[in-house]
Design a protein around this motif. Structure first.
Motif, PDB file in Angstrom:
ATOM      1  N   ILE A 131       5.011   4.420  -7.158  1.00  0.00           N
ATOM      2  CA  ILE A 131       4.788   4.140  -5.842  1.00  0.00           C
ATOM      3  C   ILE A 131       3.006   3.725  -5.932  1.00  0.00           C
ATOM      4  N   HIS A 132       3.264   2.814  -5.266  1.00  0.00           N
ATOM      5  CA  HIS A 132       2.720   1.918  -4.477  1.00  0.00           C
ATOM      6  C   HIS A 132       1.885   1.547  -3.503  1.00  0.00           C
ATOM      7  N   PHE A 138       2.138  -0.947   6.090  1.00  0.00           N
ATOM      8  CA  PHE A 138       2.303   0.480   7.141  1.00  0.00           C
ATOM      9  C   PHE A 138       3.626   1.191   7.279  1.00  0.00           C
ATOM     10  N   PHE A 139       4.172   0.597   7.452  1.00  0.00           N
ATOM     11  CA  PHE A 139       5.718   0.873   7.370  1.00  0.00           C
ATOM     12  C   PHE A 139       6.079   1.537   6.190  1.00  0.00           C
ATOM     13  N   ARG A 145       6.551   7.715   1.520  1.00  0.00           N
ATOM     14  CA  ARG A 145       5.583   9.297   1.906  1.00  0.00           C
ATOM     15  C   ARG A 145       6.497  10.082   2.237  1.00  0.00           C
ATOM     16  N   ARG A 146       7.084  10.137   3.456  1.00  0.00           N
ATOM     17  CA  ARG A 146       8.347  11.116   3.564  1.00  0.00           C
ATOM     18  C   ARG A 146       9.349  10.751   2.503  1.00  0.00           C
ATOM     19  N   ILE A 147       9.933   9.820   1.908  1.00  0.00           N
ATOM     20  CA  ILE A 147      10.794  10.029   0.782  1.00  0.00           C
ATOM     21  C   ILE A 147      10.097  10.698  -0.396  1.00  0.00           C
ATOM     22  N   SER A 148       8.703  10.541  -0.722  1.00  0.00           N
ATOM     23  CA  SER A 148       8.220  11.403  -1.690  1.00  0.00           C
ATOM     24  C   SER A 148       7.864  12.991  -1.749  1.00  0.00           C
ATOM     25  N   ARG A 149       7.579  12.914  -0.558  1.00  0.00           N
ATOM     26  CA  ARG A 149       7.654  14.091   0.108  1.00  0.00           C
ATOM     27  C   ARG A 149       8.362  15.539   0.640  1.00  0.00           C
ATOM     28  N   THR A 150       9.946  14.578   0.785  1.00  0.00           N
ATOM     29  CA  THR A 150      10.904  15.113   0.516  1.00  0.00           C
ATOM     30  C   THR A 150      11.142  15.398  -0.554  1.00  0.00           C
ATOM     31  N   ALA A 151      11.527  14.354  -1.783  1.00  0.00           N
ATOM     32  CA  ALA A 151      11.665  14.871  -2.660  1.00  0.00           C
ATOM     33  C   ALA A 151      11.196  15.513  -4.032  1.00  0.00           C
ATOM     34  N   ASN A 160      -2.061   4.534  -6.245  1.00  0.00           N
ATOM     35  CA  ASN A 160      -0.616   4.353  -6.778  1.00  0.00           C
ATOM     36  C   ASN A 160      -0.383   4.967  -7.765  1.00  0.00           C
ATOM     37  N   HIS A 161       1.055   5.408  -7.971  1.00  0.00           N
ATOM     38  CA  HIS A 161       1.504   6.603  -8.556  1.00  0.00           C
ATOM     39  C   HIS A 161       2.473   6.319  -9.719  1.00  0.00           C
TER      40      HIS A 161
END
Length: 193
Positions: A131-132, A138-139, A145-151, A160-161
């Motif tokens: 995840i860069h 911004f969008f 971030r929302r997708i990553s939080r859900t997962a 970056n991760h």
């Protein structure tokens, strides 16, 4: 010595890092490896199929599919590719998500690519990407971030991760080297100009 072409598309660089790791491991097996990084179809025309004994095709998954130029090139050359050892990999965040719906989506994307292109790989894998956040607008940052939080993934957008399992990448390369070593080298076919 076998000649292996790695043909990839890479948007933010993680697929390229994975391809470089694959190349490094294959070179340890005394293979000649050439990496083709393509962003459009004209660059793909530089890949001379008759110069290689085996291929690895890979790309990142964005918005549920792989890059169109990579899909078109693979579909155009699937018959040739299926005659030699061929590996296929995707790079996505779905690969890190343990939820059943993410696993089935990952499988759907791979199967859809293979069905659409006609590619029949000897070996395939889905690697976890990165995840860069610092490279995104911004969008895109907000969505990921929302997708990553859900997962259950990282949500700190200030860094970056890198999530890639490098042992899985090396294992794929070693398995592919074993497949390639069992094949006879292909004699180059002269190209007519």
């Amino acid at each position: 010595m076998k000649r292996v072409a790695i043909v990839i598309s890479s948007q933010y660089g993680q697929t390229l890092k994975i391809a470089e790791c694959l190349r490094s491991v294959l070179e340890e097996f005394d293979e000649y490896v050439r990496l083709f990084i393509v962003t459009n179809e004209s660059e793909l025309s530089q890949v001379r199929l008759d110069q290689f004994d085996a291929f690895i095709v890979g790309g990142p998954v964005y918005v549920g599919s792989l890059p169109v130029p990579l899909q078109r090139w693979t579909k155009t050359h699937a018959e040739w590719l299926n005659e030699v050892p061929v590996g296929f990999f995707t790079v996505s965040l779905n690969a890190a998500d343990k939820r059943p719906e993410a696993r089935s989506e990952d499988t759907r994307i791979i199967n859809e690519f293979l069905e659409h292109t006609g590619l029949d790989p000897d070996l395939s894998a889905s690697f976890i990407g990165a995840i860069h956040y610092r490279k995104y607008g911004f969008f895109e940052k907000w969505i990921l971030r929302r997708i990553s939080r859900t997962a259950g993934g990282p949500t700190d957008t200030s860094v970056n991760h890198e999530l890639t399992n490098w042992n899985a990448v090396k294992s794929f390369a070693q398995s592919f080297a074993d497949i390639v070593s069992d094949q006879q080298p292909r004699t180059p076919v002269p190209q007519l100009d």
